[in-house]
Design a protein around this motif. Structure first.
Motif, mmCIF file in Angstrom:
data_model
loop_
_atom_site.group_PDB
_atom_site.id
_atom_site.type_symbol
_atom_site.label_atom_id
_atom_site.label_comp_id
_atom_site.label_asym_id
_atom_site.label_seq_id
_atom_site.Cartn_x
_atom_site.Cartn_y
_atom_site.Cartn_z
ATOM 1 N N ALA A 185 -40.378 21.491 -3.392
ATOM 2 C CA ALA A 185 -39.802 20.257 -2.840
ATOM 3 C C ALA A 185 -40.016 20.123 -1.339
ATOM 4 C CB ALA A 185 -38.302 20.207 -3.162
ATOM 5 N N GLU A 186 -40.161 21.231 -0.633
ATOM 6 C CA GLU A 186 -40.297 21.159 0.831
ATOM 7 C C GLU A 186 -41.586 20.461 1.260
ATOM 8 O OE1 GLU A 186 -41.392 24.909 2.873
ATOM 9 O OE2 GLU A 186 -41.203 25.818 0.874
ATOM 10 N N TYR A 187 -42.573 20.376 0.371
ATOM 11 C CA TYR A 187 -43.835 19.706 0.704
ATOM 12 C C TYR A 187 -43.872 18.256 0.221
ATOM 13 C CZ TYR A 187 -45.220 24.552 1.440
ATOM 14 O OH TYR A 187 -45.289 25.853 1.883
ATOM 15 N N LEU A 188 -42.782 17.784 -0.345
ATOM 16 C CA LEU A 188 -42.769 16.447 -0.944
ATOM 17 C C LEU A 188 -41.830 15.479 -0.232
ATOM 18 C CD1 LEU A 188 -42.539 17.595 -4.682
ATOM 19 C CD2 LEU A 188 -44.603 17.207 -3.320
ATOM 20 N N ASP A 189 -41.290 15.883 0.931
ATOM 21 C CA ASP A 189 -40.273 15.058 1.585
ATOM 22 C C ASP A 189 -40.850 13.951 2.464
ATOM 23 O OD1 ASP A 189 -41.335 16.573 3.600
ATOM 24 O OD2 ASP A 189 -39.474 17.597 4.144
ATOM 25 N N ALA A 190 -42.188 13.903 2.616
ATOM 26 C CA ALA A 190 -42.848 12.877 3.437
ATOM 27 C C ALA A 190 -42.304 12.856 4.866
ATOM 28 C CB ALA A 190 -42.694 11.492 2.802
ATOM 29 N N GLU A 191 -41.987 14.043 5.379
ATOM 30 C CA GLU A 191 -41.467 14.174 6.733
ATOM 31 C C GLU A 191 -42.428 14.949 7.633
ATOM 32 O OE1 GLU A 191 -38.799 12.785 7.956
ATOM 33 O OE2 GLU A 191 -38.098 11.911 6.076
ATOM 34 N N GLY A 192 -43.705 14.959 7.270
ATOM 35 C CA GLY A 192 -44.692 15.688 8.062
ATOM 36 C C GLY A 192 -45.274 14.844 9.178
ATOM 37 N N ASP A 193 -46.483 15.178 9.599
ATOM 38 C CA ASP A 193 -47.169 14.486 10.689
ATOM 39 C C ASP A 193 -48.065 13.403 10.092
ATOM 40 O OD1 ASP A 193 -48.736 13.671 12.822
ATOM 41 O OD2 ASP A 193 -48.939 15.680 13.665
ATOM 42 N N ALA A 194 -47.659 12.140 10.234
ATOM 43 C CA ALA A 194 -48.410 11.026 9.645
ATOM 44 C C ALA A 194 -49.778 10.866 10.295
ATOM 45 C CB ALA A 194 -47.608 9.732 9.766
ATOM 46 N N ALA A 195 -49.877 11.104 11.610
ATOM 47 C CA ALA A 195 -51.165 10.964 12.302
ATOM 48 C C ALA A 195 -52.164 12.011 11.808
ATOM 49 C CB ALA A 195 -50.959 11.085 13.808
ATOM 50 N N ALA A 196 -51.724 13.245 11.684
ATOM 51 C CA ALA A 196 -52.602 14.295 11.151
ATOM 52 C C ALA A 196 -52.971 14.002 9.709
ATOM 53 C CB ALA A 196 -51.917 15.653 11.262
ATOM 54 N N GLY A 197 -52.005 13.497 8.942
ATOM 55 C CA GLY A 197 -52.274 13.144 7.549
ATOM 56 C C GLY A 197 -53.294 12.029 7.434
ATOM 57 N N ALA A 198 -53.250 11.042 8.360
ATOM 58 C CA ALA A 198 -54.212 9.942 8.346
ATOM 59 C C ALA A 198 -55.630 10.470 8.582
ATOM 60 C CB ALA A 198 -53.838 8.917 9.409
ATOM 61 N N GLU A 199 -55.769 11.416 9.518
ATOM 62 C CA GLU A 199 -57.088 11.987 9.796
ATOM 63 C C GLU A 199 -57.608 12.765 8.592
ATOM 64 O OE1 GLU A 199 -59.290 14.904 13.071
ATOM 65 O OE2 GLU A 199 -57.143 14.464 13.240
ATOM 66 N N LEU A 200 -56.740 13.569 7.986
ATOM 67 C CA LEU A 200 -57.140 14.331 6.804
ATOM 68 C C LEU A 200 -57.512 13.405 5.647
ATOM 69 C CD1 LEU A 200 -54.389 17.099 6.956
ATOM 70 C CD2 LEU A 200 -56.850 17.493 7.143
ATOM 71 N N PHE A 201 -56.769 12.314 5.491
ATOM 72 C CA PHE A 201 -57.048 11.384 4.406
ATOM 73 C C PHE A 201 -58.388 10.689 4.621
ATOM 74 C CE2 PHE A 201 -56.727 7.390 2.082
ATOM 75 C CZ PHE A 201 -56.215 7.808 0.866
#
Length: 270
Positions: A143-159
């Motif tokens: 569950a700790e990886y599913l809270d959508a509370e990470g780094d959105a900017a880093a996630g955008a680059e990875l995506f």
């Protein structure tokens, strides 16, 4: 007067009374042994109950599998001519396919489509437990990886690096070859997004923890949920499909408005 007899060997005779500390020590030892025995019995009972419940869930999943999945995947889940083997696919794969309604398939086609879920949460959990019991495989994400509370900017680059070529930079989906397609990611739960990354359903590659770490997966989920919950800053998003939909909009409405204006001016002058 009679003389009092003195104790021999110069030693004082003990009175025979027990020290108060000895009683306290005995009580403490008794409580310690009683508590330890109770804890051992309780743990053994709880473990036995858990194992019984787990075995019960697996048995229920086996029955559901035989009734709904064995036609394509075989009674032993080792695959047939119409369905692949499920041995080693893991709990995450079954939870994704069944939890999104893709399985059981409605009809054979280039890929399984999303449709209403046919099983309850308890039945899905039973199917997951049964297939997971056959062989090790990717587990349900924590569950700790599913809270959508990470780094959105880093996630955008990875995506953009790993996913946008198929799913579009805004997660709106896109067409592939031979009737296949990358689905839109709007409205997909974080758990199913994570499970898709670690199992690679349909034509999607597998992004294991060596390629994309759990923290990076969390960032990607954060980005997708961010763009899902925030409107397009430029106005009407036109499906977020990029220049194709934007160009089509200009051709139909822009040129259409110019033609209509020209006809109106011509009719007015006549």
């Amino acid at each position: 007067m009679p003389r009092t007899q003195k104790p021999t060997n110069g030693r004082t005779r003990r009175s025979g009374r027990r020290s108060p500390l000895a009683s306290v020590a005995l009580i403490a030892i008794g409580l310690l042994f009683t508590g330890g025995a109770y804890a051992m019995i309780s743990t053994s009972t709880a473990t036995a109950q858990t194992e019984t419940a787990s075995q019960q869930t697996v048995s229920e999943g086996e029955k559901l599998f035989a009734a709904n999945c064995a036609t394509c995947h075989g009674l032993s889940a080792d695959g047939t001519g119409t369905g692949p083997s499920l041995i080693g696919v893991g709990a995450a794969s079954v939870d994704f396919q069944v939890g999104t309604g893709r399985m059981p398939m409605q009809a054979n086609g280039p890929q399984a489509i999303v449709k209403p879920v046919q099983f309850t949460e308890e039945q899905t959990a039973a199917l997951v437990a049964y297939v997971a019991s056959l062989a090790p495989g990717p587990a349900i994400p924590e569950a700790e990886y599913l809270d959508a509370e990470g780094d959105a900017a880093a996630g955008a680059e990875l995506f953009r690096i790993n996913c946008a070529m198929c799913h579009n930079v805004a997660g709106a989906g896109g067409a592939l070859t031979e009737g296949k397609y990358a689905p839109a990611l709007d409205g997909v739960t974080p758990q199913h997004i994570y499970e898709a990354m670690i199992t690679g359903p349909q034509n999607m590659p597998v992004f294991n923890d060596m390629n994309v770490s759990p923290e990076d997966k969390r960032d990607i989920i954060t980005y997708l949920k961010y763009i899902e919950n925030n409107p397009s800053p430029g106005g009407f998003a036109l499906g977020s499909l990029g220049p194709v939909s934007e160009g089509l909009f200009l051709w139909i409405f822009g040129l259409g408005a110019i033609v209509a204006l020209t006809v109106w001016i011509t009719a007015k002058s006549n």
